[in-house]
Write a protein that holds these residues in place. Sequence first.
Motif, PDB file in Angstrom:
ATOM      1  N   THR A 252       8.013 -19.326  11.034  1.00 12.38           N
ATOM      2  CA  THR A 252       6.946 -20.016  11.765  1.00 12.38           C
ATOM      3  C   THR A 252       7.398 -20.465  13.146  1.00 12.38           C
ATOM      4  O   THR A 252       6.616 -20.438  14.107  1.00 12.38           O
ATOM      5  N   ASP A 253       8.658 -20.858  13.268  1.00  9.05           N
ATOM      6  CA  ASP A 253       9.181 -21.360  14.540  1.00  9.05           C
ATOM      7  C   ASP A 253       9.424 -20.251  15.553  1.00  9.05           C
ATOM      8  O   ASP A 253       9.658 -20.537  16.726  1.00  9.05           O
ATOM      9  N   HIS A 254       9.375 -19.005  15.119  1.00  4.03           N
ATOM     10  CA  HIS A 254       9.699 -17.890  16.014  1.00  4.03           C
ATOM     11  C   HIS A 254       8.531 -16.926  16.222  1.00  4.03           C
ATOM     12  O   HIS A 254       8.680 -15.923  16.907  1.00  4.03           O
ATOM     13  N   VAL A 255       7.389 -17.248  15.620  1.00  2.29           N
ATOM     14  CA  VAL A 255       6.171 -16.476  15.857  1.00  2.29           C
ATOM     15  C   VAL A 255       5.271 -17.315  16.759  1.00  2.29           C
ATOM     16  O   VAL A 255       4.791 -18.381  16.367  1.00  2.29           O
ATOM     17  N   LEU A 256       5.058 -16.853  17.979  1.00  2.00           N
ATOM     18  CA  LEU A 256       4.305 -17.624  18.967  1.00  2.00           C
ATOM     19  C   LEU A 256       2.806 -17.330  18.934  1.00  2.00           C
ATOM     20  O   LEU A 256       2.004 -18.166  19.347  1.00  2.00           O
ATOM     21  N   GLY A 257       2.446 -16.150  18.466  1.00  4.76           N
ATOM     22  CA  GLY A 257       1.037 -15.793  18.429  1.00  4.76           C
ATOM     23  C   GLY A 257       0.827 -14.537  17.610  1.00  4.76           C
ATOM     24  O   GLY A 257       1.741 -13.707  17.472  1.00  4.76           O
TER      25      GLY A 257
END
Length: 319
Positions: A143-148
């Motif tokens: 979740t912390d590395h998926v921006l969009g």
Amino acid sequence: MLAEPGELLVYECDGLPQHKHQPRAVVFPASTEQTSDVMRLLAKERVPFTPRGAGTGLSGGALALNRAVVIEMARLRTILKIDAEDRVAVVQPGVVNAHVSRAAAPFGLHYVPDPSSNSTCTIGGNIAESAGGIHCLKYGTTTDHVLGVRVVLSSGEVVDLGGNGQEQAGYDLLGVFVGSEGTFGIATEATLRLVPVPPAVRTLLADFLEVNDASHAVSAIIAAGVMPAGLEMMDREIIRAVEASVFAAGLPLDAGAALLIELDGIEAGIDDEADRVRSLCLQHGARSCRLARDDHERKKLWPRARGRSAPLVELRPTR
């Protein structure tokens, strides 16, 4: 599209073969638009769907329950952009996880989440399952590395969740989507955060007679303020399974547990930190704690830990 019973056998399970559900059909969209068209048709006919990536998952997330149609995303496998300045990658869901870091490597960047199957699993499946791998301890989860993400909803509507990493007002719909196992829709494009490759890495392997001793060593490491980039524990059964396979790492078969510890950061001070971790392991019952001699040995150790899933198939009681 595949619809013959013999063709569908390949898609009746994921990496957990104990549970099988044969789909009604399998379709292979090659774009967001085609995925939307398929979803609109399924919604109209009230037919359930299941998105699927590489099928490497172990939680049954790709099972086609209730005679669902499988939406196989393997044809969307293009890395659309590597933006070194903004440190982002824009990719399609069928891109293999390890290929993102490979494409970013010339810029000194990499994509942190790396599940044990990172050489074969795909980004879409990682997002659906929130599969992050060993480096979540220090760097955060998927979740912390998926921006969009660009998502096709069950109705066929296309929506964009998240953006370029900036804080947005309202509910965190992107955070809800990551890990939803395809129940909220299908990702057809993802914007990923890239981070600099650490300049220095040290890897240690410690073996213990008891799992409790290894657990206490883990607690002591964290309590000492050391935050490893990766920290994996293997118990006696896993050690024996791994040592009997092609992933053998030379661990003693009488060990009750083993810890694989990876530290990263700047060159100055990292050896002192490795010495500190080694001392803590020995204080808490480790019989030995060896430091990988070089990058080659370090890279050999992690595949042994990552590869434990395959040997464990031989131990499963439900086969």
